[in-house]
Write an enzyme that holds these catalytic residues in place. Structure first.
Site, PDB file in Angstrom:
ATOM      1  N   GLY A   9      65.948  20.681  36.586  1.00  0.00           N
ATOM      2  CA  GLY A   9      64.804  20.137  35.854  1.00  0.00           C
ATOM      3  C   GLY A   9      64.752  18.623  35.916  1.00  0.00           C
ATOM      4  O   GLY A   9      65.750  17.944  35.663  1.00  0.00           O
ATOM      5  N   TYR A  63      62.523  14.387  31.271  1.00  0.00           N
ATOM      6  CA  TYR A  63      63.122  13.111  30.869  1.00  0.00           C
ATOM      7  C   TYR A  63      64.650  13.162  30.893  1.00  0.00           C
ATOM      8  O   TYR A  63      65.309  12.246  31.397  1.00  0.00           O
ATOM      9  CB  TYR A  63      62.646  12.726  29.470  1.00  0.00           C
ATOM     10  CG  TYR A  63      61.201  12.303  29.395  1.00  0.00           C
ATOM     11  CD1 TYR A  63      60.797  11.045  29.823  1.00  0.00           C
ATOM     12  CD2 TYR A  63      60.228  13.165  28.897  1.00  0.00           C
ATOM     13  CE1 TYR A  63      59.471  10.646  29.774  1.00  0.00           C
ATOM     14  CE2 TYR A  63      58.890  12.781  28.840  1.00  0.00           C
ATOM     15  CZ  TYR A  63      58.512  11.523  29.275  1.00  0.00           C
ATOM     16  OH  TYR A  63      57.199  11.140  29.222  1.00  0.00           O
ATOM     17  N   ASN A  79      63.823  20.789  40.957  1.00  0.00           N
ATOM     18  CA  ASN A  79      62.639  20.798  40.102  1.00  0.00           C
ATOM     19  C   ASN A  79      61.541  21.592  40.796  1.00  0.00           C
ATOM     20  O   ASN A  79      61.425  21.557  42.026  1.00  0.00           O
ATOM     21  CB  ASN A  79      62.155  19.370  39.825  1.00  0.00           C
ATOM     22  CG  ASN A  79      61.189  19.302  38.654  1.00  0.00           C
ATOM     23  OD1 ASN A  79      61.537  19.666  37.528  1.00  0.00           O
ATOM     24  ND2 ASN A  79      59.977  18.839  38.885  1.00  0.00           N
ATOM     25  N   LYS A  80      60.724  22.300  40.020  1.00  0.00           N
ATOM     26  CA  LYS A  80      59.714  23.151  40.662  1.00  0.00           C
ATOM     27  C   LYS A  80      58.547  22.355  41.235  1.00  0.00           C
ATOM     28  O   LYS A  80      57.829  22.842  42.108  1.00  0.00           O
ATOM     29  CB  LYS A  80      59.210  24.227  39.693  1.00  0.00           C
ATOM     30  CG  LYS A  80      58.430  23.750  38.503  1.00  0.00           C
ATOM     31  CD  LYS A  80      57.991  24.967  37.677  1.00  0.00           C
ATOM     32  CE  LYS A  80      57.267  24.559  36.416  1.00  0.00           C
ATOM     33  NZ  LYS A  80      56.865  25.742  35.618  1.00  0.00           N
ATOM     34  N   GLU A 113      47.625  14.049  18.310  1.00  0.00           N
ATOM     35  CA  GLU A 113      47.267  13.125  19.393  1.00  0.00           C
ATOM     36  C   GLU A 113      46.133  13.703  20.245  1.00  0.00           C
ATOM     37  O   GLU A 113      45.247  12.965  20.688  1.00  0.00           O
ATOM     38  CB  GLU A 113      48.501  12.821  20.243  1.00  0.00           C
ATOM     39  CG  GLU A 113      49.531  11.988  19.484  1.00  0.00           C
ATOM     40  CD  GLU A 113      50.637  11.444  20.364  1.00  0.00           C
ATOM     41  OE1 GLU A 113      51.028  10.277  20.161  1.00  0.00           O
ATOM     42  OE2 GLU A 113      51.110  12.178  21.250  1.00  0.00           O
ATOM     43  N   GLN A 116      62.217  10.447  23.709  1.00  0.00           N
ATOM     44  CA  GLN A 116      63.152   9.379  23.351  1.00  0.00           C
ATOM     45  C   GLN A 116      64.595   9.885  23.317  1.00  0.00           C
ATOM     46  O   GLN A 116      65.507   9.283  23.897  1.00  0.00           O
ATOM     47  CB  GLN A 116      62.757   8.814  21.973  1.00  0.00           C
ATOM     48  CG  GLN A 116      63.635   7.714  21.460  1.00  0.00           C
ATOM     49  CD  GLN A 116      63.245   7.244  20.064  1.00  0.00           C
ATOM     50  OE1 GLN A 116      63.962   6.461  19.458  1.00  0.00           O
ATOM     51  NE2 GLN A 116      62.128   7.703  19.535  1.00  0.00           N
TER      52      GLN A 116
END
Length: 396
Positions: free
Chosen positions: A10, A13, A37-38, A169, A314
């Site tokens: 993956g 982040y 990663n895909k 958001e 974060q």
């Protein structure tokens, strides 16, 4: 002794930060590092609410993975993980390829958590990838175009399930986008309805009440209708059925009500809670000194509140930094350092020029918070790809 193999699953982040830091800290001959990663790009999950609403181009929210890697130190494999075989120290890919490891880093991200709500998986959109937000944006535009022909109110009734950060958001961006769409398709703005539905007794559960009130006032002025303490009982092709029996007809339901860890982790036999593994202080999966978990799949308890830390970008970035340091120490015979989250602050966007945030103990509102949001985003870009990535994404 053979060169140790580090396999990172993956490029979110946590996984990407682990790879980027390892390539800086290790010499060429110290480890075989492979990142799987895909997609061949990393996407900024904290930005996805914008292209979903149509206020940002999806391509601005991603970066090619090889642009961030020193490929002489880190091998990149584009592939979809299908199975982790713990006992064999092996990972299987959809292509049929098999990868082995000495140290495994699992950063496979999350899946939508439906909480057993009937029909949600089949009939609701979710903000989870570049392709999913493209689909949402195009669907919204299609609804406006179709309304001009059919005048059915459900075409311009938009339901957002969940009033956590992503939900808030997204409705902020959507409420900014609606006037542009009304102008483009010659639609009366008064016929557009945006509902934000939340089962908890407040939006942004756990956030400061003063900031929550400010957010609700700003978004209410923009045309958002809140339904709080109102669980969704069922999602249907016609809309949603609420726990109190009310039905709201809509052709657009976007679910932002929570995530769970990737099912591959649970299927591998690790003990999980909502697909997340309660890791030890060094991010190990319990009982597996060779397996580390970062990002949405890692469950870490805040000892002060006795609640899990939220799975944020974060924290995932900080986990990647810590893990790279610890993997380097393992290879060189050094000591491991426990992972301690250092929360720099939390900011939620409310649309153009508006946000709320908590930085330390200081509450920030409006344009000040919106500016801080940009600072936080740019800092994440800098940590992943240096100044060149910041300049590339800021000037777009």
């Amino acid at each position: 002794m053979s060169t140790p193999k580090i396999l990172i699953l993956g490029a979110g982040y946590g996984g990407l930060m682990t790879a980027v830091r390892l390539q800086k800290q290790l010499n060429y001959n110290e480890a075989e590092i492979t990142l799987v990663n895909k997609h061949d790009y990393h996407y900024f999950t904290t930005w996805l609410h914008e292209p979903a609403a149509g206020t940002k181009d999806p391509d601005q929210c991603r970066v090619e993975i090889v642009d961030l890697l020193d490929t002489s130190k880190v091998k990149f494999v584009k592939g979809t993980v299908t199975e982790i075989k713990r006992e064999e120290k092996q990972v299987l890919l959809q292509s049929g390829e098999s990868l082995t490891y000495d140290y495994l880093v699992i950063g496979l991200g999350s899946e939508p958590e439906t909480f057993g709500i009937q029909g949600l998986k089949e009939h609701a959109f979710s903000i989870r990838s570049i392709n999913s937000v493209r689909e949402i944006r195009e669907h919204i535009e299609y609804c406006f175009a179709k309304y001009k022909m059919e005048k059915r109110p459900e075409l311009l009734t938009f339901i957002v399930g969940g009033a956590g950060f992503t939900g808030i958001e997204f409705v902020g961006e959507l409420s900014d986008r609606v006037p542009e769409l009304c102008k483009e398709f010659d639609v009366d703005p008064s016929v557009v309805k945006i509902y934000n539905i939340e089962a908890a007794p407040t939006v942004l559960p756990g956030f400061d009440p003063e900031l929550v009130n400010y957010a609700m006032e700003v978004l209410s002025r923009k045309g958002v209708t809140f339904k709080i303490s109102t669980p969704i009982k069922e999602c249907t092709p016609e809309g949603v059925v609420l726990a109190d029996g009310e039905e709201i007809n809509s052709t657009t339901v976007v679910w932002t009500g929570g995530v769970r860890g990737n099912a591959i982790i649970e299927n591998a036999g690790f003990e999980t809670m909502r697909g997340r593994v309660k890791v030890d202080p060094y991010l190990h999966a319990p009982g597996h000194e060779d397996v580390f978990i970062v990002g949405d799949g890692a469950l870490i308890i805040n000892e002060e509140t006795d609640r899990p830390y939220p799975p944020t970008a974060q924290i995932a970035i900080q986990q990647g930094e810590n893990l790279a340091q610890n993997l380097t120490a393992l290879i060189r015979g050094g000591e491991l350092k426990p992972f301690v989250p250092a929360l720099k602050g939390t900011v939620a966007s409310l649309g153009k020029g508006e946000a709320i945030g908590l930085v330390g103990d200081k509450k920030i509102f409006g344009s000040t918070a919106a500016l801080m949001k940009k600072v936080i985003d740019n800092r994440s870009l800098y940590m992943l790809g240096g100044l060149s990535l910041v300049l590339k994404k800021v000037k777009l």
